[in-house]
Design a protein around this motif. Structure first.
Motif, PDB file in Angstrom:
ATOM      1  N   LYS A 495       0.825  -1.200   0.000  1.00 43.33           N
ATOM      2  CA  LYS A 495       0.000   0.000   0.000  1.00 43.33           C
ATOM      3  C   LYS A 495       0.869   1.264   0.000  1.00 43.33           C
ATOM      4  O   LYS A 495       2.080   1.170   0.243  1.00 43.33           O
ATOM      5  CB  LYS A 495      -0.927  -0.002   1.226  1.00 43.33           C
ATOM      6  N   GLY A 496       0.244   2.389  -0.268  1.00 45.28           N
ATOM      7  CA  GLY A 496       0.985   3.645  -0.238  1.00 45.28           C
ATOM      8  C   GLY A 496       0.152   4.756  -0.901  1.00 45.28           C
ATOM      9  O   GLY A 496      -1.047   4.573  -1.141  1.00 45.28           O
ATOM     10  N   LYS A 497       0.831   5.838  -1.173  1.00 45.46           N
ATOM     11  CA  LYS A 497       0.126   6.909  -1.888  1.00 45.46           C
ATOM     12  C   LYS A 497       1.107   7.658  -2.781  1.00 45.46           C
ATOM     13  O   LYS A 497       2.323   7.622  -2.544  1.00 45.46           O
ATOM     14  CB  LYS A 497      -0.547   7.843  -0.909  1.00 45.46           C
ATOM     15  N   VAL A 498       0.524   8.259  -3.777  1.00 43.53           N
ATOM     16  CA  VAL A 498       1.343   9.029  -4.726  1.00 43.53           C
ATOM     17  C   VAL A 498       1.101  10.527  -4.433  1.00 43.53           C
ATOM     18  O   VAL A 498      -0.061  10.977  -4.417  1.00 43.53           O
ATOM     19  CB  VAL A 498       0.969   8.698  -6.184  1.00 43.53           C
ATOM     20  N   ILE A 499       2.157  11.217  -4.167  1.00 39.37           N
ATOM     21  CA  ILE A 499       2.013  12.655  -3.830  1.00 39.37           C
ATOM     22  C   ILE A 499       3.023  13.475  -4.640  1.00 39.37           C
ATOM     23  O   ILE A 499       3.988  12.926  -5.155  1.00 39.37           O
ATOM     24  CB  ILE A 499       2.240  12.900  -2.316  1.00 39.37           C
ATOM     25  N   ASP A 500       2.721  14.725  -4.706  1.00 36.81           N
ATOM     26  CA  ASP A 500       3.652  15.641  -5.381  1.00 36.81           C
ATOM     27  C   ASP A 500       4.887  15.793  -4.513  1.00 36.81           C
ATOM     28  O   ASP A 500       4.812  15.934  -3.304  1.00 36.81           O
ATOM     29  CB  ASP A 500       2.986  17.020  -5.606  1.00 36.81           C
ATOM     30  N   TYR A 501       5.981  15.756  -5.187  1.00 36.99           N
ATOM     31  CA  TYR A 501       7.251  15.769  -4.462  1.00 36.99           C
ATOM     32  C   TYR A 501       7.435  17.040  -3.652  1.00 36.99           C
ATOM     33  O   TYR A 501       7.929  16.996  -2.527  1.00 36.99           O
ATOM     34  CB  TYR A 501       8.405  15.625  -5.471  1.00 36.99           C
ATOM     35  N   ILE A 502       6.969  18.097  -4.228  1.00 35.65           N
ATOM     36  CA  ILE A 502       7.194  19.368  -3.567  1.00 35.65           C
ATOM     37  C   ILE A 502       6.048  19.704  -2.644  1.00 35.65           C
ATOM     38  O   ILE A 502       6.234  20.008  -1.464  1.00 35.65           O
ATOM     39  CB  ILE A 502       7.358  20.493  -4.621  1.00 35.65           C
ATOM     40  N   THR A 503       4.874  19.539  -3.163  1.00 36.08           N
ATOM     41  CA  THR A 503       3.713  20.037  -2.414  1.00 36.08           C
ATOM     42  C   THR A 503       3.098  18.978  -1.518  1.00 36.08           C
ATOM     43  O   THR A 503       2.299  19.288  -0.651  1.00 36.08           O
ATOM     44  CB  THR A 503       2.640  20.507  -3.401  1.00 36.08           C
ATOM     45  N   LYS A 504       3.465  17.786  -1.725  1.00 36.40           N
ATOM     46  CA  LYS A 504       2.910  16.651  -0.959  1.00 36.40           C
ATOM     47  C   LYS A 504       1.421  16.460  -1.224  1.00 36.40           C
ATOM     48  O   LYS A 504       0.735  15.774  -0.470  1.00 36.40           O
ATOM     49  CB  LYS A 504       3.134  16.828   0.566  1.00 36.40           C
ATOM     50  N   LYS A 505       0.942  16.980  -2.273  1.00 42.23           N
ATOM     51  CA  LYS A 505      -0.455  16.791  -2.583  1.00 42.23           C
ATOM     52  C   LYS A 505      -0.655  15.442  -3.266  1.00 42.23           C
ATOM     53  O   LYS A 505       0.202  14.980  -4.024  1.00 42.23           O
ATOM     54  CB  LYS A 505      -0.934  17.915  -3.511  1.00 42.23           C
ATOM     55  N   PRO A 506      -1.794  14.766  -2.995  1.00 44.73           N
ATOM     56  CA  PRO A 506      -2.031  13.463  -3.640  1.00 44.73           C
ATOM     57  C   PRO A 506      -2.147  13.598  -5.154  1.00 44.73           C
ATOM     58  O   PRO A 506      -2.597  14.616  -5.655  1.00 44.73           O
ATOM     59  CB  PRO A 506      -3.348  13.003  -3.049  1.00 44.73           C
ATOM     60  N   SER A 529      -7.595   9.412  -6.804  1.00 43.67           N
ATOM     61  CA  SER A 529      -7.401  10.817  -7.201  1.00 43.67           C
ATOM     62  C   SER A 529      -7.503  11.751  -6.006  1.00 43.67           C
ATOM     63  O   SER A 529      -6.833  12.788  -5.947  1.00 43.67           O
ATOM     64  CB  SER A 529      -8.439  11.210  -8.266  1.00 43.67           C
ATOM     65  N   ALA A 530      -8.291  11.385  -5.017  1.00 42.10           N
ATOM     66  CA  ALA A 530      -8.491  12.270  -3.876  1.00 42.10           C
ATOM     67  C   ALA A 530      -7.412  12.097  -2.823  1.00 42.10           C
ATOM     68  O   ALA A 530      -6.964  13.053  -2.204  1.00 42.10           O
ATOM     69  CB  ALA A 530      -9.869  12.002  -3.276  1.00 42.10           C
ATOM     70  N   THR A 531      -7.007  10.844  -2.671  1.00 42.66           N
ATOM     71  CA  THR A 531      -6.062  10.596  -1.578  1.00 42.66           C
ATOM     72  C   THR A 531      -4.689  10.206  -2.082  1.00 42.66           C
ATOM     73  O   THR A 531      -3.720  10.215  -1.335  1.00 42.66           O
ATOM     74  CB  THR A 531      -6.574   9.434  -0.707  1.00 42.66           C
ATOM     75  N   GLY A 532      -4.604   9.862  -3.372  1.00 40.68           N
ATOM     76  CA  GLY A 532      -3.342   9.368  -3.938  1.00 40.68           C
ATOM     77  C   GLY A 532      -3.003   7.955  -3.490  1.00 40.68           C
ATOM     78  O   GLY A 532      -1.944   7.417  -3.800  1.00 40.68           O
ATOM     79  N   LYS A 533      -3.920   7.327  -2.759  1.00 37.88           N
ATOM     80  CA  LYS A 533      -3.614   6.010  -2.190  1.00 37.88           C
ATOM     81  C   LYS A 533      -3.769   4.880  -3.212  1.00 37.88           C
ATOM     82  O   LYS A 533      -4.563   4.952  -4.126  1.00 37.88           O
ATOM     83  CB  LYS A 533      -4.533   5.737  -1.012  1.00 37.88           C
ATOM     84  N   LEU A 570       2.739  -6.429   5.521  1.00 40.85           N
ATOM     85  CA  LEU A 570       2.236  -5.186   4.916  1.00 40.85           C
ATOM     86  C   LEU A 570       3.416  -4.266   4.645  1.00 40.85           C
ATOM     87  O   LEU A 570       4.251  -4.041   5.519  1.00 40.85           O
ATOM     88  CB  LEU A 570       1.243  -4.506   5.855  1.00 40.85           C
ATOM     89  N   VAL A 571       3.506  -3.853   3.411  1.00 40.45           N
ATOM     90  CA  VAL A 571       4.589  -2.945   3.021  1.00 40.45           C
ATOM     91  C   VAL A 571       3.966  -1.622   2.560  1.00 40.45           C
ATOM     92  O   VAL A 571       3.037  -1.623   1.741  1.00 40.45           O
ATOM     93  CB  VAL A 571       5.435  -3.566   1.887  1.00 40.45           C
ATOM     94  N   ASN A 572       4.474  -0.571   3.123  1.00 40.28           N
ATOM     95  CA  ASN A 572       3.956   0.761   2.789  1.00 40.28           C
ATOM     96  C   ASN A 572       4.947   1.487   1.886  1.00 40.28           C
ATOM     97  O   ASN A 572       6.140   1.520   2.173  1.00 40.28           O
ATOM     98  CB  ASN A 572       3.741   1.541   4.082  1.00 40.28           C
ATOM     99  N   LYS A 573       4.439   1.938   0.800  1.00 39.63           N
ATOM    100  CA  LYS A 573       5.356   2.599  -0.147  1.00 39.63           C
ATOM    101  C   LYS A 573       4.699   3.878  -0.682  1.00 39.63           C
ATOM    102  O   LYS A 573       3.735   3.810  -1.448  1.00 39.63           O
ATOM    103  CB  LYS A 573       5.643   1.609  -1.305  1.00 39.63           C
ATOM    104  N   ASP A 574       5.214   5.034  -0.256  1.00 42.76           N
ATOM    105  CA  ASP A 574       4.712   6.310  -0.801  1.00 42.76           C
ATOM    106  C   ASP A 574       5.599   6.730  -1.956  1.00 42.76           C
ATOM    107  O   ASP A 574       6.817   6.599  -1.899  1.00 42.76           O
ATOM    108  CB  ASP A 574       4.719   7.389   0.281  1.00 42.76           C
ATOM    109  N   VAL A 575       4.943   7.236  -3.003  1.00 41.35           N
ATOM    110  CA  VAL A 575       5.684   7.657  -4.205  1.00 41.35           C
ATOM    111  C   VAL A 575       5.524   9.175  -4.362  1.00 41.35           C
ATOM    112  O   VAL A 575       4.398   9.687  -4.380  1.00 41.35           O
ATOM    113  CB  VAL A 575       5.158   6.937  -5.458  1.00 41.35           C
ATOM    114  N   GLU A 576       6.623   9.835  -4.411  1.00 42.40           N
ATOM    115  CA  GLU A 576       6.591  11.294  -4.592  1.00 42.40           C
ATOM    116  C   GLU A 576       6.964  11.613  -6.034  1.00 42.40           C
ATOM    117  O   GLU A 576       8.009  11.169  -6.513  1.00 42.40           O
ATOM    118  CB  GLU A 576       7.578  11.949  -3.636  1.00 42.40           C
ATOM    119  N   MET A 577       6.095  12.369  -6.683  1.00 42.19           N
ATOM    120  CA  MET A 577       6.334  12.639  -8.096  1.00 42.19           C
ATOM    121  C   MET A 577       6.753  14.103  -8.301  1.00 42.19           C
ATOM    122  O   MET A 577       6.321  14.991  -7.579  1.00 42.19           O
ATOM    123  CB  MET A 577       5.064  12.346  -8.902  1.00 42.19           C
TER     124      MET A 577
END
Lengths: 696, 365
Positions: A495-506, A529-533, A570-577
């Motif tokens: 699991k994880g979420k995709v967020i903006d690298y700079i703004t941390k927005k999903p 789209s709302a949470t980036g999850k 459970l592996v948590n992986k957030d991706v910053e774009m």
């Protein structure tokens, strides 16, 4: 053949002669041979003379087929005294052998006859007659015939002529005997040692159940011996107890007296006994009855019309109890025959006149004993006639339609070349008791037990076959189900979420996960789209590549391992774009300045550092840094402050190694609000530092 | 059922841990996580079951049937619906001749797959081996229907009908085997034996000869041919066949024994004894040849020596009824009437008519 036999006898004679020359020499009873003991010689000669008288009486009785009485015993009594004085006299040895052949010691004859022929190889022709009997006793029938032929050839005396009927009978016996001897009957004949002694035991009588035996014995008893040391016959009994016969017990008076009693027939139930004894040289059949434990005084069995001056001796009951069979020697020629008498009036004990059982049974030789089987139709008797294999033999005849069948020899080893007499049968026909003077006994006539084996029991052979092939090669082939591949599927919740690298927005981005070992795309999903999850399951224990793609953002790719775990993981992986789209304006919300000044505060560096990273990662990226204020205060000051703050950020970035020509700093004062200046929140939003991507 | 309970229990435990580990998950995420945990647990249990199953096969192939049964049982405790484990455990029980247990396992397989050919055939073999012939016939018939081209069930049906002394049926099935595979000598031999039992010695001899035409090295077929020749009254031809059998297999004690019997029946006891000696040399535990050698010695009037051989036969087979009868006969002739009666009484107790007759006629003094 005859020539050959004669040659054989000549060789024997030569051997005897040769042997004599080497080892022995005849010693005559003459004074020149016994100069030192003339009295002894005289006594010996006297004994021989006495013996000769008895021998002559005996031999004549034999020729006449009369009772030999004790002539030969008495002859021996005298001869043996002379023999002790001079054992090397051929004639005396011959005479002793002759006498012995007609006693119950006949098995001793050979010893004396052999000595005689050694001492005198050219004996009287009569010698060969007696030696033929010796050979017969040895079962040497062929030799026996050779000697009897020699006797016939050489004997020319009157006596030889008188003995013709015996030689004819003798040759018949010798010719027939091998067939009988070579096919022994199925029986054992055992000396009943416990009842026998060195003297004569004879005339066994047994009850039908086979458990009580009566016999006659001439062993020493309480009576006085006669002039030659012999005792009278007494009647004894023995019982079968615990699987064995007891020692015989003298029944005493009135059965056993100082007379010479002989028990001859026991009733099948053992309650009555037929016997005889000689009184004044005459024997009559007597009967005694068992009364309680005691036997009654014997009384004459028959009425006077049967009792005669001749002898009625061995008698047997018959099951119907209306006849008595007995041995009678009162015929004209004097030999013993089997007679019977029938009861005529039982209350008066009147018996019919005795009569012969017939010529099928009675011969011109002696019949010696008789026993009627409990079936009333079978007679067992002993005889010197018929096809005897020597001496008395025991025969069986059956009454068929009133006529006795031809007697049958009971066979070897019940019968032997010796005297085999009497026959007492048990009801089960398994055992019989006889008397015999055969060698190997205790002495004289002995009682023997005959044990019949019955019909031949066939031993069983077993064969075996392996009829079925499966017996040889058993079918044990059991195919197993095959092994299985171990299919262990350990999934990891990724699991994880995709967020903006700079703004941390999903960010809603496309995520593609590939199994690096196979190149297989395991998952292709979009983040929310709302949470980036994003949330998905991946097989553990593999190495994956994850690629995240979003238009306007720098392509994101990385590699990661999911360790093998047996349980939940459970592996948590957030991706910053990283946003790299020209014209994109990104507010740096975490860049702060000192109040009313352009000096960056330290808590701004974190966000600015990410911007440095972005510019380093994308070297072609050019940006415009812009400062913005709200509308409070003078516009001029706002313009100045916003310019200075943009410059301050630029300076920082240059200080971090970013080329200045990639950076443009510009203050816009309050000219570009992004929110309302009418609220503090709106004014807060309008106070900002932005960067806009101008080239990439 | 067992596996479900295990999974639920473990799932609860893992779910609890997961909650502790990550309380930020939404309810949907938690449900997803839990489902994955359940899958992982189930997969793990299945894998362990498979591992035990494979170990079971390894043990079976090594002839370690007890260990194999243990491994297959372990596999079934983890996965009670694994058909293969039941089948292979059944095979292991069969190898150990524990027929009831094997039949139970094969029946379990057939509950899951009613046309499982191997389970039908093997259950039939178990029932055949345990003497339940009628039930075995049912299994072999079903196996034959499940896989009509297989010779095994047809052959077993022929064998069972032979043992049930229904020789016509037996001949039919062996003939069917020959149709399926005319190159197998066993089928000709067995059909020949069925003819023999029907006293059709001519066809019996033909089949034995056909079996030998396919493979002339089968000692037992030559022996059977010899015995048929003997039954046909040709003792000399029988001796030739027995000799021929021993040429194929120099240790084939059965042919030596049978040859010895023929020689004794011809009155050649010395030669018979030598043949029994050879049989015993080939198989020192062969009670029959000790009995026969004893019988030959008896005929030669070596009664005490005969008793020794009968003793050995009885030692090897305490229920060998004819050896008791024979020892009784030899003991009687060795003047041991008490021993003879004891033997005939024992033979009578074991069902021997001869023993009963001898005891009644000779031992009631």
């Amino acid at each position: 053949m005859i020539k050959l036999e004669r040659v054989h006898i000549l060789i024997l004679a030569f051997l005897f002669s040769f042997s004599q020359n080497l080892h022995a020499q005849n010693v005559d009873f003459k004074s020149s041979n016994f100069k030192e003991d003339k009295d002894g010689l005289k006594t010996a000669l006297d004994e021989i003379k006495l013996g000769d008288e008895f021998l002559e009486l005996g031999n004549q009785a034999v020729i006449d087929v009369n009772d030999v009485k004790d002539y030969f015993i008495r002859a021996l009594f005298h001869y043996e005294k002379a023999q002790k004085f001079n054992p090397k006299n051929a004639e005396l040895n011959y005479k002793i052998g002759n006498a012995l052949l007609y006693t119950n010691r006949k098995y001793e004859a050979k010893k004396y006859m052999d000595v005689s022929i050694q001492l005198n190889p050219d004996p009287d022709p009569m010698f060969y007659y007696y030696y033929a009997q010796v050979m017969q006793q040895e079962l040497e029938y062929k030799k026996s015939l050779e000697y009897i032929d020699k006797f016939i050839d050489e004997a020319k005396s009157k006596r030889a002529e008188e003995m013709k009927k015996f030689t004819t009978k003798f040759k018949k016996e010798c010719n027939a005997a091998p067939d009988i001897v070579d096919k022994p009957i199925r029986a054992w004949v055992d000396n009943l040692e416990v009842v026998n002694s060195t003297e004569d035991e004879y005339s066994p009588c047994v009850t039908a159940d086979g458990e009580f035996l009566i016999l006659t014995s001439k062993r020493p008893n309480a009576h006085a011996a006669d002039d030659i040391g012999k005792f009278d016959g007494d009647i004894y009994s023995s019982s079968f107890e615990n699987g064995a016969w007891t020692a015989p017990k003298n029944l005493g008076a009135p059965l056993s007296t100082d007379a010479d009693e002989t028990a001859s027939g026991l009733s099948y139930d053992g309650q009555r006994l037929l016997l005889f004894s000689y009184k004044e040289s005459n024997a009559n059949v007597m009967e005694s009855k068992l009364e309680g434990m005691d036997w009654s005084d014997p009384a004459l069995k028959f009425s006077s019309n049967i009792n005669s001056e001749a002898n009625e001796t061995y008698a047997s009951y018959e099951p119907a109890d209306i006849k008595v069979f007995y041995i009678y020697d009162g015929k004209l020629n004097g030999d013993k025959d089997i007679f019977f008498s029938g009861i005529m009036d039982k209350s008066r004990n009147t018996w019919g006149k005795g009569q012969s059982v017939g010529s099928q049974v009675n011969t011109k030789f002696n019949e010696g004993s008789v026993f009627m089987h409990p079936d009333g139709r079978t007679m067992y008797f002993s005889s010197q006639g018929h096809n005897s294999i020597g001496g008395y033999d025991i025969f069986k005849a059956e009454l068929v339609q009133g006529i006795w069948t031809n007697p049958v020899n009971l066979g070897y080893p019940i019968n032997t070349p010796y005297d085999d007499q009497f026959f007492a049968f048990t009801a089960n026909e398994k055992y019989a008791y006889i008397a015999s003077n055969r060698p190997g006994g205790k002495g004289g006539m002995d009682i023997y037990q005959v044990t019949f084996w019955g019909p031949e029991k066939q031993v069983i052979y077993d064969s075996e076959d392996q009829l079925l092939a499966s017996q040889v090669n058993p079918i044990r082939s059991t195919p197993l189900e095959k092994e299985v591949a171990i299919d262990k599927k350990s999934l990891t919740v990724f699991k994880g979420k995709v967020i903006d690298y700079i703004t941390k927005k999903p960010i809603q981005a496309q995520l593609v996960i590939t199994d690096n070992s196979t190149g297989e795309i395991i998952s292709d999903v979009k983040s929310n789209s709302a949470t980036g999850k994003f949330l998905l399951s991946l097989p553990s224990g593999r190495n994956y590549g994850i690629s995240v793609n979003k238009e306007g953002y720098l392509f994101h790719s990385e590699n990661f391992n999911l360790p093998e775990l047996s349980e939940y993981n459970l592996v948590n992986k957030d991706v910053e774009m990283k946003n790299i789209a020209v014209g994109s304006k990104i507010a740096l919300r975490n860049v702060f300045y000192a109040t009313g000044k352009a000096d960056l505060t330290s808590d701004s560096y974190s966000e600015l550092k990410r911007l440095v990273d972005l510019l380093n990662v994308v070297p072609r990226l050019k940006i415009e840094l812009s400062g913005h204020t709200d509308n409070t205060g003078s516009e001029g000051l706002n313009q100045k402050l916003s310019q200075e703050r943009a410059e301050s950020v630029k300076s920082y970035l240059v200080g971090q190694g970013i080329s200045a020509d990639r950076l443009t700093a510009k203050g816009y004062g309050s000219s570009r609000p992004i929110d309302s200046n009418n609220s503090s929140e709106g004014r807060q939003n309008n106070r900002r530092t932005e960067y806009e991507i101008t080239a990439n | 059922m067992k596996i479900t309970i295990t999974i639920i229990a473990l799932l609860s435990f893992c779910a609890l841990n997961a909650q502790e580990a990550d309380s930020s998950l939404t309810d949907v995420e938690k449900a997803f996580r839990d489902s994955i945990a359940a899958l992982n647990l189930e997969s793990d249990i299945l894998a362990k079951s498979q591992e035990s199953y494979n170990k079971g096969i390894e043990s079976y192939n090594a002839g370690q049937f007890d260990a194999a049964i243990g491994h297959f049982s372990d596999a079934l405790s983890l996965n009670p619906v694994m058909l293969q484990s039941y089948y292979n455990r059944g095979a292991s029980y069969y190898a150990k001749e524990q027929y009831d247990a094997a039949i139970n396992d094969f029946s379990k397989v057939l509950e899951m797959d009613e046309s499982h050919y191997n389970a039908l055939f093997q259950r039939g073999m178990c029932r055949y081996s345990s003497g339940s012939m009628e039930e075995a016939i049912g299994d072999f018939m079903e196996a034959n229907m499940a896989n009509p081209g297989q010779e095994g069930p047809v052959y077993q049906l022929g064998t069972i009908y032979f043992l049930l002394q229904k020789y016509d049926e037996s001949i039919t099935y062996f003939s069917n085997c020959i149709k399926l595979n005319p190159k197998k000598p066993d089928y000709f031999n067995d059909r020949g034996s069925a003819y023999r039992m029907k006293k059709d010695y001519v066809n019996a001899a033909k089949d034995y000869e056909q079996a030998l035409a396919i493979n002339d090295n089968l000692a037992y077929v030559k022996n059977n041919l010899g015995s048929v020749k003997k039954l046909m009254g040709d003792q000399n031809a029988a001796l030739v066949s027995y000799d021929y059998a021993t040429l194929s297999d120099g240790d084939y004690y059965i042919a030596f024994n049978n040859k010895g019997v023929v020689l004794c029946e011809q009155g050649k006891y010395e030669e018979g004894m030598k043949s029994f000696d050879r049989a015993i040399a080939g198989n020192k535990s062969y009670a029959i040849s000790y009995n026969n050698r004893g019988a030959a010695k008896f005929k030669m009037e070596y009664y005490k020596e005969a008793v020794k051989d009968f003793n050995q036969a009885i030692l090897l087979d305490p229920n060998y009824v004819n050896a008791y009868v024979n020892r009784g006969i030899a003991r009687e002739m060795a003047r041991d009437q008490k021993g003879a009666c004891s033997d005939w009484k024992k033979a009578d107790e074991l069902g021997s008519n001869a023993g009963r007759k001898f005891y009644i006629n000779n031992c009631n003094d």
